[in-house]
Design an enzyme around this catalytic site. Structure first.
Site, short mmCIF file in Angstrom:
data_model
loop_
_atom_site.label_atom_id
_atom_site.label_comp_id
_atom_site.label_asym_id
_atom_site.label_seq_id
_atom_site.Cartn_x
_atom_site.Cartn_y
_atom_site.Cartn_z
N GLU A 1 0.82 -1.21 0.00
CA GLU A 1 0.00 0.00 0.00
C GLU A 1 0.86 1.26 0.00
O GLU A 1 1.83 1.36 0.76
CB GLU A 1 -0.88 -0.03 1.25
CG GLU A 1 -1.71 1.18 1.53
CD GLU A 1 -2.41 1.10 2.88
OE1 GLU A 1 -3.26 1.96 3.16
OE2 GLU A 1 -2.11 0.17 3.65
N ASP B 1 14.41 -2.14 13.59
CA ASP B 1 15.36 -1.16 13.04
C ASP B 1 14.72 0.23 13.13
O ASP B 1 14.61 0.95 12.15
CB ASP B 1 15.69 -1.50 11.59
CG ASP B 1 16.86 -0.69 11.04
OD1 ASP B 1 17.62 -0.11 11.85
OD2 ASP B 1 17.02 -0.64 9.81
#
Length: 288
Positions: free
Chosen positions: A83, A196
């Site tokens: 998306e 991360d």
């Protein structure tokens, strides 16, 4: 086959081995982003990212791009379709902190993690470095200590091939009973982690905090803050987070440990002064 493409736009921000393109498609409820590689197979390129986005999205606490497809390409290489989200700026920090806590407290998508185990269904990467995610056999604090010691820290130390870092690592292990002393009185449960979380992977979408480009696995929620030195989380963030997850005793020493993993990874990726930063953090963990 996305459908009838109305327009496409090179988004940049990819890498030397992948492209990033936005597609507008007739009748689609959203635009699509296609990350594609002409040479790298799915397992080494997009599989970990796709499954990571799905695991984060399943927690339901913040905006995460929906994954529509991830496949090997018929012409070689691989691709990921997800998306498109109109990302802008930084989210409200107190809201972001609270939503991160909700994510860490959410019931994990993976059955293994629901059983308290640590790892992920596939290995993935942290930057360009392999991240080993084989599930632990057991659950609880002892299993986590072993996982982080062997699959995270020891692996990075071995990659570094630096004698002084190796000596300091051995000293750190000796001074902490193989890291176990850092977790005295701490009950580690399995939480979904972005893995991360630095400022480049955080944004706002229509006022809702958004995270993306993960290195996801299931682990101790505190391990999420290993990249805090690249995130600049303000007091408002921690206020929101701590409203749901209080700080456990001994947090600061473990905070140094988790930062050490990412400093080691940066040294292995980029060299330079990251070595000294990693060494100092290992010494801080050892000294307490």
């Amino acid at each position: 086959n996305l459908g009838v493409v109305i327009s496409k736009q090179n988004m940049g921000g990819g890498s030397g081995w992948a492209t990033l393109t936005r597609y507008s498609v007739d009748g689609a409820r959203c635009d699509y982003v296609v990350k594609a590689s002409t040479s790298r197979p799915l397992n080494s390129m997009f599989l970990g990212e796709a499954l990571g986005l799905q695991a984060l999205r399943s927690a339901g606490s913040m905006a995460v791009p929906e994954v529509f497809a991830f496949e090997e390409s018929a012409t070689g290489g691989s691709y990921l379709i997800m998306e498109y989200m109109a990302m802008s700026g930084r989210p409200n920090q107190e809201d972001f902190g609270r939503r991160m806590a909700e994510m860490h407290l959410a019931t994990p998508e993976a059955a293994e993690a629901r059983a308290g185990r640590f790892g992920f269904p596939v290995d993935n990467t942290i930057g360009g470095t392999p991240q080993l995610n084989e599930w632990t056999k057991g659950s609880g604090t002892e299993a986590w200590v072993t996982f982080f010691r062997e699959k995270r820290m020891a692996y990075q130390i071995e990659l570094a091939g630096d004698a002084s870092l190796d000596r300091q690592w051995q000293t750190t292990l000796e001074q902490t009973n193989g890291l176990a002393d850092l977790f005295d009185g701490v009950n580690v449960r399995s939480s979904v982690l972005h893995g991360d979380l630095w400022s480049g992977n955080i944004a706002s979408v229509a006022g809702t905090p958004c995270i993306f480009d993960p290195a996801t696995y299931y682990g101790h929620h505190e391990a999420e803050w290993g990249m805090a030195w690249c995130s600049s989380f303000p007091p408002a963030f921690w206020k929101g987070y701590r409203s749901l997850i209080p700080k456990d005793a001994g947090f600061q020493r473990r905070f140094a440990l988790y930062a050490g993993y990412h400093k080691l990874n940066h040294y292995n990726l980029f060299g330079g002064g990251y070595r000294n930063g990693a060494y100092a953090l290992l010494d801080e963990v050892a000294r307490g």
